[in-house]
Motif scaffolding. Structure first.
Motif, mmCIF file in Angstrom:
data_model
loop_
_atom_site.group_PDB
_atom_site.id
_atom_site.type_symbol
_atom_site.label_atom_id
_atom_site.label_comp_id
_atom_site.label_asym_id
_atom_site.label_seq_id
_atom_site.Cartn_x
_atom_site.Cartn_y
_atom_site.Cartn_z
ATOM 1 N N THR A 101 0.857 -1.187 0.000
ATOM 2 C CA THR A 101 0.000 0.000 0.000
ATOM 3 C C THR A 101 0.890 1.233 0.000
ATOM 4 O OG1 THR A 101 -0.166 -0.099 2.426
ATOM 5 C CG2 THR A 101 -1.971 -1.064 1.156
ATOM 6 N N LEU A 102 0.439 2.261 -0.694
ATOM 7 C CA LEU A 102 1.228 3.477 -0.842
ATOM 8 C C LEU A 102 1.057 4.376 0.373
ATOM 9 C CD1 LEU A 102 3.065 4.495 -3.150
ATOM 10 C CD2 LEU A 102 1.148 5.889 -3.936
ATOM 11 N N GLU A 103 2.177 4.832 0.923
ATOM 12 C CA GLU A 103 2.190 5.770 2.049
ATOM 13 C C GLU A 103 3.070 6.937 1.634
ATOM 14 O OE1 GLU A 103 0.496 5.514 4.736
ATOM 15 O OE2 GLU A 103 -0.043 3.403 4.960
ATOM 16 N N GLY A 104 2.462 7.966 1.066
ATOM 17 C CA GLY A 104 3.252 9.066 0.542
ATOM 18 C C GLY A 104 4.076 8.574 -0.635
ATOM 19 N N ALA A 105 5.390 8.764 -0.565
ATOM 20 C CA ALA A 105 6.279 8.305 -1.634
ATOM 21 C C ALA A 105 6.879 6.940 -1.322
ATOM 22 C CB ALA A 105 7.393 9.326 -1.852
ATOM 23 N N ALA A 106 6.386 6.309 -0.276
ATOM 24 C CA ALA A 106 6.897 4.998 0.126
ATOM 25 C C ALA A 106 5.808 3.946 -0.021
ATOM 26 C CB ALA A 106 7.384 5.047 1.573
ATOM 27 N N GLN A 133 11.302 2.129 -6.257
ATOM 28 C CA GLN A 133 12.336 1.105 -6.381
ATOM 29 C C GLN A 133 11.790 -0.310 -6.314
ATOM 30 O OE1 GLN A 133 15.296 1.883 -3.392
ATOM 31 N NE2 GLN A 133 15.856 3.868 -4.228
ATOM 32 N N THR A 134 10.481 -0.459 -6.146
ATOM 33 C CA THR A 134 9.903 -1.787 -5.966
ATOM 34 C C THR A 134 8.741 -2.022 -6.921
ATOM 35 O OG1 THR A 134 8.301 -1.040 -4.317
ATOM 36 C CG2 THR A 134 10.473 -1.697 -3.509
ATOM 37 N N ALA A 135 8.535 -3.279 -7.288
ATOM 38 C CA ALA A 135 7.408 -3.623 -8.152
ATOM 39 C C ALA A 135 6.088 -3.309 -7.457
ATOM 40 C CB ALA A 135 7.469 -5.104 -8.522
ATOM 41 N N ALA A 136 6.004 -3.585 -6.147
ATOM 42 C CA ALA A 136 4.774 -3.328 -5.394
ATOM 43 C C ALA A 136 4.412 -1.851 -5.418
ATOM 44 C CB ALA A 136 4.935 -3.809 -3.952
ATOM 45 N N GLY A 137 5.426 -0.990 -5.352
ATOM 46 C CA GLY A 137 5.176 0.446 -5.396
ATOM 47 C C GLY A 137 4.886 0.936 -6.799
ATOM 48 N N LYS A 138 5.660 0.459 -7.774
ATOM 49 C CA LYS A 138 5.495 0.924 -9.154
ATOM 50 C C LYS A 138 4.140 0.527 -9.735
ATOM 51 C CE LYS A 138 9.272 -0.931 -10.777
ATOM 52 N NZ LYS A 138 10.320 -1.308 -11.757
ATOM 53 N N ALA A 139 3.608 -0.624 -9.319
ATOM 54 C CA ALA A 139 2.307 -1.065 -9.819
ATOM 55 C C ALA A 139 1.214 -0.066 -9.452
ATOM 56 C CB ALA A 139 1.965 -2.445 -9.254
ATOM 57 N N ILE A 140 1.358 0.576 -8.285
ATOM 58 C CA ILE A 140 0.384 1.586 -7.850
ATOM 59 C C ILE A 140 0.708 2.944 -8.465
ATOM 60 C CG2 ILE A 140 -0.690 2.709 -5.861
ATOM 61 C CD1 ILE A 140 0.225 0.309 -4.166
ATOM 62 N N LEU A 141 1.975 3.324 -8.449
ATOM 63 C CA LEU A 141 2.384 4.616 -9.012
ATOM 64 C C LEU A 141 1.950 4.764 -10.467
ATOM 65 C CD1 LEU A 141 6.051 4.994 -7.657
ATOM 66 C CD2 LEU A 141 4.014 6.216 -6.878
ATOM 67 N N ALA A 142 1.969 3.668 -11.207
ATOM 68 C CA ALA A 142 1.631 3.711 -12.636
ATOM 69 C C ALA A 142 0.193 4.150 -12.881
ATOM 70 C CB ALA A 142 1.864 2.341 -13.264
#
Length: 252
Positions: A101-106, A133-142
């Motif tokens: 889950t996204l928490e700000g930029a982390a 830097q992570t797939a879990a984060g990039k999947a949401i950022l996209a």
């Protein structure tokens, strides 16, 4: 009344107000702004971070995203230990399954299925990790707007965790566009050497609220297996999305 003031509490609240006004600052900036020595500021920031009032990203601090969220957001209602699609994914992949889950930029990562026990789980396994830097984060950022993607990438200040880490913002934004189109994100040693990961977003009412991911060491999960694993992760994310939307609709 001055005689009843608790000085440390007052300084802590001043820091919260300062970050609310100026959004993101490093330790030196905060120390100068409230006229308190760096050692005291560091201790106060550490306490606020432990209490989830602030979050540290690189060398800077900002208010924890929970302060801006509704008391019960959709993602907070997700009971990972109740989602059978995660169990099926873990059994098929024979690997641990994670939820991000996204928490700000982390991104905050939780263990959702433990392969060793064959059981669903729901426990935090790491502190904030740079989402870029992570797939879990990039999947949401996209799934976010381009301006928000750029803001969060800048907030990450990722440096170079490994030789595979993205450091160019334009290249990273193009990378996110590809991720959105293909429906999954991959992380080839971008955060940690020798670690591979694939993740897919989970949506609620067309908004990405989380991601699910499978990760393992390079010598255990060679790239040749990623294609088959990716399909399993995407299908599981779609199944969880349907389940989550059905649940939320039942509450309305």
């Amino acid at each position: 009344m001055p005689g009843y003031e608790v000085s440390s509490l007052k300084k802590g609240l001043q820091m919260v107000d300062l970050l609310r006004e100026r959004r993101r600052l490093n330790l030196t900036d905060i120390s100068k702004a409230i006229a308190v020595n760096k050692t005291t500021v560091f201790r106060l920031l550490h306490t606020l971070e432990e209490m989830k009032y602030v979050i540290k990203l690189g060398k800077e601090y900002e208010l924890h995203p929970r302060l801006f969220q509704e008391r019960q957001s959709v993602r907070e209602t997700i009971k990972w230990s109740k989602l059978q699609a995660l169990c099926r994914l873990g059994e098929q992949a024979k690997k641990d399954v994670f939820a991000g889950t996204l928490e700000g930029a982390a991104v905050m990562v939780r263990l959702a299925y433990e392969a060793e026990t064959g059981q669903l789980a729901d426990r935090e396994i790491t502190g904030p990790v740079p989402a870029c830097q992570t797939a879990a984060g990039k999947a949401i950022l996209a799934q976010l707007s381009r301006s928000e993607q750029l803001r969060l990438f800048t907030a990450c200040e990722p440096g170079q965790a490994t030789k595979h880490t993205f450091t160019d913002p334009d290249l990273f934004l193009r990378h996110l566009a590809v991720i959105k189109q293909q429906g999954f994100a991959a992380d080839y040693e971008e955060y940690y050497p020798g670690l591979l990961c694939v993740a897919s977003p989970v949506f609620c009412k067309d908004k990405a609220v989380a991601s699910i991911a499978v990760a393992d060491r390079l010598d255990v999960m060679p790239k040749s297996e990623m294609r088959s694993l990716t399909r399993k992760v995407i299908n599981a994310a779609k199944e969880i999305t349907r389940e989550l939307n059905t649940y939320v609709s039942s509450l309305e």
